[in-house]
Design a protein around this motif. Structure first.
Motif, mmCIF file in Angstrom:
data_model
loop_
_atom_site.group_PDB
_atom_site.id
_atom_site.type_symbol
_atom_site.label_atom_id
_atom_site.label_comp_id
_atom_site.label_asym_id
_atom_site.label_seq_id
_atom_site.Cartn_x
_atom_site.Cartn_y
_atom_site.Cartn_z
ATOM 1 N N ARG A 88 0.815 -1.214 0.000
ATOM 2 C CA ARG A 88 0.000 0.000 0.000
ATOM 3 C C ARG A 88 0.850 1.265 0.000
ATOM 4 O O ARG A 88 0.530 2.233 -0.671
ATOM 5 C CB ARG A 88 -0.920 -0.009 1.221
ATOM 6 N N TYR B 36 6.983 3.399 2.970
ATOM 7 C CA TYR B 36 6.965 2.933 4.357
ATOM 8 C C TYR B 36 6.965 1.408 4.417
ATOM 9 O O TYR B 36 6.438 0.813 5.348
ATOM 10 C CB TYR B 36 5.754 3.497 5.099
ATOM 11 N N ASP C 185 7.415 -4.117 12.903
ATOM 12 C CA ASP C 185 5.953 -4.012 13.008
ATOM 13 C C ASP C 185 5.375 -3.901 11.606
ATOM 14 O O ASP C 185 5.796 -3.045 10.842
ATOM 15 C CB ASP C 185 5.552 -2.765 13.818
ATOM 16 N N PHE C 186 4.421 -4.754 11.297
ATOM 17 C CA PHE C 186 3.802 -4.769 9.971
ATOM 18 C C PHE C 186 2.307 -4.562 10.120
ATOM 19 O O PHE C 186 1.672 -5.233 10.933
ATOM 20 C CB PHE C 186 4.001 -6.133 9.288
ATOM 21 N N ASP C 187 1.732 -3.656 9.344
ATOM 22 C CA ASP C 187 0.282 -3.549 9.234
ATOM 23 C C ASP C 187 -0.125 -4.426 8.056
ATOM 24 O O ASP C 187 0.302 -4.186 6.931
ATOM 25 C CB ASP C 187 -0.157 -2.103 8.979
ATOM 26 N N ILE C 188 -0.932 -5.452 8.339
ATOM 27 C CA ILE C 188 -1.369 -6.384 7.299
ATOM 28 C C ILE C 188 -2.883 -6.491 7.363
ATOM 29 O O ILE C 188 -3.442 -6.728 8.436
ATOM 30 C CB ILE C 188 -0.735 -7.782 7.488
ATOM 31 N N ARG C 189 -3.515 -6.311 6.224
ATOM 32 C CA ARG C 189 -4.980 -6.459 6.129
ATOM 33 C C ARG C 189 -5.311 -7.608 5.214
ATOM 34 O O ARG C 189 -4.713 -7.780 4.156
ATOM 35 C CB ARG C 189 -5.606 -5.182 5.578
ATOM 36 N N HIS D 144 6.645 0.924 14.832
ATOM 37 C CA HIS D 144 7.053 0.955 13.419
ATOM 38 C C HIS D 144 8.365 1.717 13.209
ATOM 39 O O HIS D 144 8.617 2.250 12.147
ATOM 40 C CB HIS D 144 5.972 1.584 12.523
ATOM 41 N N HIS E 121 2.087 6.438 13.851
ATOM 42 C CA HIS E 121 2.617 5.297 14.599
ATOM 43 C C HIS E 121 3.596 5.706 15.687
ATOM 44 O O HIS E 121 4.457 6.539 15.469
ATOM 45 C CB HIS E 121 3.315 4.318 13.645
ATOM 46 N N GLY F 32 0.541 -2.706 4.691
ATOM 47 C CA GLY F 32 0.505 -1.259 4.911
ATOM 48 C C GLY F 32 1.848 -0.775 5.432
ATOM 49 O O GLY F 32 2.898 -1.123 4.901
ATOM 50 N N SER F 33 1.829 -0.027 6.488
ATOM 51 C CA SER F 33 3.048 0.553 7.052
ATOM 52 C C SER F 33 3.927 -0.502 7.707
ATOM 53 O O SER F 33 3.439 -1.373 8.425
ATOM 54 C CB SER F 33 2.689 1.608 8.088
ATOM 55 N N ILE F 34 5.224 -0.392 7.458
ATOM 56 C CA ILE F 34 6.230 -1.184 8.169
ATOM 57 C C ILE F 34 7.162 -0.182 8.856
ATOM 58 O O ILE F 34 7.079 0.010 10.063
ATOM 59 C CB ILE F 34 7.024 -2.108 7.222
#
Length: 74
Positions: free
Chosen positions: A13, A17, A69-73, A64, A61, A48-50
């Motif tokens: 995404r 980042y 840290d990983f944002d995963i959807r 991160h 954040h 998403g953001s890492i």
């Protein structure tokens, strides 16, 4: 830092980042591939953001900062 690679298995995404620690992107990529192979699930994964390339804080954040840290959807 290592950038999370592009892949047909997921969507990045925010490529600016999408930087992780030296091994985290590889481990996450392998886990996604293994989950898809073992379950047959073909839905979308969005990364998403890492972290930023050089690390450090970025809004919104508080974590991160180190590329673990990983944002995963799904």
């Amino acid at each position: 830092a290592v950038q999370m690679p592009s892949s047909p298995l997921w969507t990045l995404r925010l490529s600016d980042y999408a930087w992780g620690s030296t091994h985290a992107p590889t481990v996450v990529a392998e886990a996604i591939a293994q989950m898809r192979a073992s379950t047959g699930w073909s839905g979308a994964w969005v990364i998403g953001s890492i972290s930023k390339e050089g690390g450090g804080r970025f809004r919104p954040h508080k974590s991160h900062q180190s590329g673990r840290d990983f944002d995963i959807r799904l």
